[in-house]
Design an enzyme around this catalytic site. Structure first.
Site, short mmCIF file in Angstrom:
data_model
loop_
_atom_site.label_atom_id
_atom_site.label_comp_id
_atom_site.label_asym_id
_atom_site.label_seq_id
_atom_site.Cartn_x
_atom_site.Cartn_y
_atom_site.Cartn_z
N HIS A 1 15.41 -45.93 -53.93
CA HIS A 1 14.56 -44.86 -54.42
C HIS A 1 14.29 -43.86 -53.29
CE1 HIS A 1 11.47 -47.82 -52.95
NE2 HIS A 1 11.07 -46.73 -52.33
P1 TYD Z 1 9.47 -52.10 -55.57
O1 TYD Z 1 9.14 -50.66 -55.54
O2 TYD Z 1 10.45 -52.57 -56.59
O3 TYD Z 1 9.94 -52.60 -54.12
P2 TYD Z 1 11.26 -52.18 -53.32
O4 TYD Z 1 11.39 -50.71 -53.41
O5 TYD Z 1 11.01 -52.66 -51.93
O6 TYD Z 1 12.43 -52.90 -53.91
O7 TYD Z 1 8.10 -52.89 -55.74
C1 TYD Z 1 8.03 -54.20 -56.23
C2 TYD Z 1 6.77 -54.36 -57.05
O8 TYD Z 1 5.61 -54.22 -56.26
C3 TYD Z 1 6.68 -53.34 -58.16
O9 TYD Z 1 6.15 -54.01 -59.30
C4 TYD Z 1 5.67 -52.34 -57.65
C5 TYD Z 1 4.78 -53.19 -56.76
N1 TYD Z 1 4.21 -52.47 -55.61
C6 TYD Z 1 2.85 -52.30 -55.54
O10 TYD Z 1 2.08 -52.69 -56.45
N2 TYD Z 1 2.32 -51.67 -54.46
C7 TYD Z 1 3.10 -51.22 -53.44
O11 TYD Z 1 2.57 -50.67 -52.46
C8 TYD Z 1 4.53 -51.40 -53.53
C9 TYD Z 1 5.43 -50.91 -52.44
C10 TYD Z 1 5.05 -52.04 -54.63
#
Ligand code: TYD
Length: 133
Positions: free
Chosen positions: A50
């Site tokens: 992303h």
């Molecule tokens: P995600 O964005 O998929 O992580 P990455 O980009 O590292 O693969 O996030 C995983 C889960 O955690 C998703 O359900 C969103 C949640 N999340 C939060 O609640 N707070 C945060 O600060 C972050 C980064 C993720």
């Protein structure tokens, strides 16, 4: 703005061991509103995929290592995050992916804003379109 912006995080070590301090608006050019860390990443798993519209982040591998891909829509660079003494500053519209997490990897992220799904661009084609716009 260069795609790869390392920030040195000098260790204040002594004979007891090591300590790194990161001060908002001093060591890094933003106020920290959120801290999260990624650990126990399963073998073969990649994360990220992303970009953010406004968010600024500093990512530091405080243990272990992982490979990060950064892409500004024009060039794509690969770096290894493998030291608790340097972090990568990510700001602006940059696509990021994290790969090849070592089993002991703890990836610490300091972020300028609270979590906001509206700030994410999770589709690569949309990211490319926003870069062009
Ligand atoms: P995600 O964005 O998929 O992580 P990455 O980009 O590292 O693969 O996030 C995983 C889960 O955690 C998703 O359900 C969103 C949640 N999340 C939060 O609640 N707070 C945060 O600060 C972050 C980064 C993720």
């Amino acid at each position: 703005m260069s795609l790869i912006n390392w920030i040195d995080l000098p260790t204040r070590g002594d004979d007891r061991g090591s300590l790194v301090a990161i001060e908002a608006e001093d060591s890094i050019p933003f106020k920290v509103n959120r801290v999260y860390y990624i650990f126990a990443t399963q073998p073969g798993v990649s994360r990220g995929f992303h970009a953010h519209l406004e968010l600024k982040q500093l990512a530091v591998c405080v243990a272990g290592k992982c490979r990060m891909t950064l892409d500004d829509g024009q060039c794509r660079e690969e770096i290894w995050l493998d030291s608790p003494e340097k972090g990568i500053l990510i700001e602006g519209l940059v696509w990021r992916e994290m790969h090849d997490f070592s089993p002991d990897c703890v990836l610490l992220v300091l972020a300028s804003e609270h979590y906001d799904e509206a700030d994410y661009v999770r589709d690569y084609a949309q990211f490319k379109a926003k870069v062009k716009a």
